[in-house]
Write an enzyme that holds these catalytic residues in place. Structure first.
Site, PDB file in Angstrom:
ATOM      1  N   GLY A  46       0.817  -1.129   0.046  1.00 45.98           N
ATOM      2  CA  GLY A  46       0.019  -0.202   0.061  1.00 45.98           C
ATOM      3  C   GLY A  46       0.745   1.088   0.021  1.00 45.98           C
ATOM      4  O   GLY A  46       2.113   1.250   0.430  1.00 45.98           O
ATOM      5  N   GLN A  51       2.557  10.227   1.630  1.00 45.10           N
ATOM      6  CA  GLN A  51       3.951   9.450   1.579  1.00 45.10           C
ATOM      7  C   GLN A  51       5.012   9.822   0.404  1.00 45.10           C
ATOM      8  O   GLN A  51       6.182   9.812   0.758  1.00 45.10           O
ATOM      9  CB  GLN A  51       3.914   7.839   1.701  1.00 45.10           C
ATOM     10  N   CYS A  94       5.594  -0.338   7.128  1.00 45.40           N
ATOM     11  CA  CYS A  94       5.181   0.963   6.558  1.00 45.40           C
ATOM     12  C   CYS A  94       6.383   1.278   5.555  1.00 45.40           C
ATOM     13  O   CYS A  94       7.400   1.247   6.156  1.00 45.40           O
ATOM     14  CB  CYS A  94       4.893   1.838   7.484  1.00 45.40           C
ATOM     15  N   LEU A  95       6.155   1.618   4.460  1.00 52.06           N
ATOM     16  CA  LEU A  95       7.356   2.007   3.487  1.00 52.06           C
ATOM     17  C   LEU A  95       8.108   3.407   4.054  1.00 52.06           C
ATOM     18  O   LEU A  95       9.068   3.750   3.523  1.00 52.06           O
ATOM     19  CB  LEU A  95       6.923   2.573   2.180  1.00 52.06           C
ATOM     20  N   HIS A 136      -4.661   1.118   7.403  1.00 47.47           N
ATOM     21  CA  HIS A 136      -3.076   1.866   7.737  1.00 47.47           C
ATOM     22  C   HIS A 136      -3.305   3.091   6.745  1.00 47.47           C
ATOM     23  O   HIS A 136      -2.642   3.912   7.048  1.00 47.47           O
ATOM     24  CB  HIS A 136      -2.235   0.655   7.324  1.00 47.47           C
ATOM     25  N   GLU A 137      -3.451   2.818   5.479  1.00 39.59           N
ATOM     26  CA  GLU A 137      -3.393   3.759   4.453  1.00 39.59           C
ATOM     27  C   GLU A 137      -4.227   4.960   4.677  1.00 39.59           C
ATOM     28  O   GLU A 137      -3.967   5.934   4.506  1.00 39.59           O
ATOM     29  CB  GLU A 137      -3.681   3.368   2.982  1.00 39.59           C
ATOM     30  N   HIS A 140      -2.899   7.524   7.000  1.00 38.20           N
ATOM     31  CA  HIS A 140      -1.891   8.339   6.259  1.00 38.20           C
ATOM     32  C   HIS A 140      -2.616   9.331   5.798  1.00 38.20           C
ATOM     33  O   HIS A 140      -1.845  10.754   5.861  1.00 38.20           O
ATOM     34  CB  HIS A 140      -1.174   7.858   5.194  1.00 38.20           C
TER      35      HIS A 140
HETATM   36 NI    NI Z   1       2.323   3.209   5.975  1.00 35.70          NI
END
Ligand code: NI
Length: 169
Positions: A46, A51, A94-95, A136-137, A140
């Site tokens: 994701g 991000q 998470c990236l 999660h996304e 963000h």
């Molecule tokens: Ni993330």
């Protein structure tokens, strides 16, 4: 298409809430393409627009993680979680927190309403990895990160790990 740099915690831009998307034109199509390319290159399941420093309410998910599974890109614009049920603990990454894995409590099931990249509204019920990824996304888009969902000690530890990290050579 272009791979965009992914912001890492504690970059303050990750804290900027996304603005609702109103135009579903070429700019949005380019953003979604770039996000997909960036996510697949990472690789990740994701990616949310904040991000990559774009403060808009857009995220993408592809939970087809096995090499032999066909990719299944899902685009969520202006998403809204309508219902949540159950609780579960899930080991999340998470990236924006490279290398970190943290067990986080989430709802087991969600119902979400969003628009696709062309402005078409859809509703989706999800469980498993997809339900976790949606939550999660979606966080963000509100400037909320997985570290905020940890207890005090694990939060401090993760903060320390992330801020002591040496820049990649
Ligand atoms: Ni993330």
């Amino acid at each position: 298409m272009a791979i965009r740099p992914i912001l890492h915690y504690p970059d303050k831009r990750l804290r900027t809430p996304g603005e609702p998307v109103e135009e579903f034109g070429a700019e949005l199509q380019q953003l979604v393409e770039d996000m997909a390319e960036t996510m697949y290159a990472a690789p990740g399941v994701g990616l949310a627009a904040p991000q990559i420093g774009v403060a808009q309410r857009v995220f993408i998910i592809d939970v087809a993680t096995d090499d032999d599974e066909p990719s299944d890109l899902m685009v969520f614009v202006n998403p809204e979680i309508l219902e949540k049920q159950g609780e579960c603990l899930f080991d999340e990454g998470c990236l924006s927190f490279p290398g970190a894995r943290e067990e986080i409590e989430r709802a087991e099931w969600v119902k979400v309403r969003a628009q696709d990249q062309f402005g078409e509204t859809f509703e989706l019920e999800a469980d498993g990895l997809l339900a976790i990824a949606v939550q999660h996304e979606n966080d963000h888009l509100d400037g909320k990160l997985m570290i905020d969902r940890l207890g005090v000690l694990r939060r401090r530890l993760l903060h320390r790990t992330m801020t002591k990290r040496q820049p990649a050579a």
